[in-house]
Design an enzyme around this catalytic site. Sequence first.
Site, mmCIF file in Angstrom:
data_model
loop_
_atom_site.group_PDB
_atom_site.id
_atom_site.type_symbol
_atom_site.label_atom_id
_atom_site.label_comp_id
_atom_site.label_asym_id
_atom_site.label_seq_id
_atom_site.Cartn_x
_atom_site.Cartn_y
_atom_site.Cartn_z
ATOM 1 N N SER A 143 44.538 38.436 36.770
ATOM 2 C CA SER A 143 44.851 37.636 37.715
ATOM 3 C C SER A 143 43.654 36.363 37.746
ATOM 4 O O SER A 143 42.592 36.799 36.872
ATOM 5 C CB SER A 143 44.735 38.282 39.156
ATOM 6 O OG SER A 143 44.690 37.191 40.219
ATOM 7 N N TYR A 156 42.344 43.391 46.519
ATOM 8 C CA TYR A 156 42.917 42.921 45.246
ATOM 9 C C TYR A 156 41.747 42.097 44.141
ATOM 10 O O TYR A 156 42.165 42.458 42.907
ATOM 11 C CB TYR A 156 43.973 41.836 45.874
ATOM 12 C CG TYR A 156 44.842 41.265 44.545
ATOM 13 C CD1 TYR A 156 46.027 41.606 44.275
ATOM 14 C CD2 TYR A 156 44.478 39.905 44.053
ATOM 15 C CE1 TYR A 156 46.662 41.245 43.386
ATOM 16 C CE2 TYR A 156 45.224 39.664 43.073
ATOM 17 C CZ TYR A 156 46.481 40.177 42.761
ATOM 18 O OH TYR A 156 47.065 39.468 42.000
#
Length: 251
Positions: A143, A156
């Site tokens: 990410s 996250y």
Amino acid sequence: MRMSFDLTGKTALVTGTSGGIGQAIAVGLAEAGASVVAVSASNSDETVRMIREKGGFAAQISADLSQIDNLEPVFNEALAYYGSIDILVNNAGTIRRAPAAEHSRSDWFDVIDLNMNAVFFLSQLAGNHMIARGSGKIINIASMLSFQGGINVPGYTASKHAVTGITKALANEWGGKGIQVNAIAPGYIDTRNTAPLMADEKRSQAILERIPAGRWGLPKDLQGPAVFLASAASDYMNGHILCVDGGWLAR
């Protein structure tokens, strides 16, 4: 050169395939010739249908990969469909949005169990299979928050930093055994996970203004990079984090 990207005769296990990035990658690998085993906590009916309508081969498994005890049965079931796993794409993931001071333990562990623990232990299962065969490709989905801190997503962010570390650690150990372990770090892609950001007019505009490409990414933008990392074209790439972000990190 075209043959370097051909995945005919290969089998890919792709997780998180009910929609979004996982669905797009599964379809892209199938279009390149791979047989696909699609794994999702719900179902991958649409993904399997899309692949089969284009003449490809696909099967699906429904399982919650955040439960570690599910991983070995899932891998063995996937192996039984086509006899081997040549490509593993660890895409399944979740996100919980809350300020760090209010981030609950349950939210933290829900994210870590799926985004980090499942990635490592499923890679371990696939890695042992691939080591015995002398070849294999593992693609982890990282990410932009593998490089940045983000806002209101500490679990996250921690998990996606871990994904890049796992990728490099496995590449170091398995690179000499014929296995390439790399990751794709998507930029801001239009999916269910980013829907809250897109719905926030100010946040969405701030994100868009930083992307040199001038648009949010689409799941299909990940298909080419995934095929590349799954194919012989990337045989001398290992431990690399491939950013597909419209230029976000360059700004």
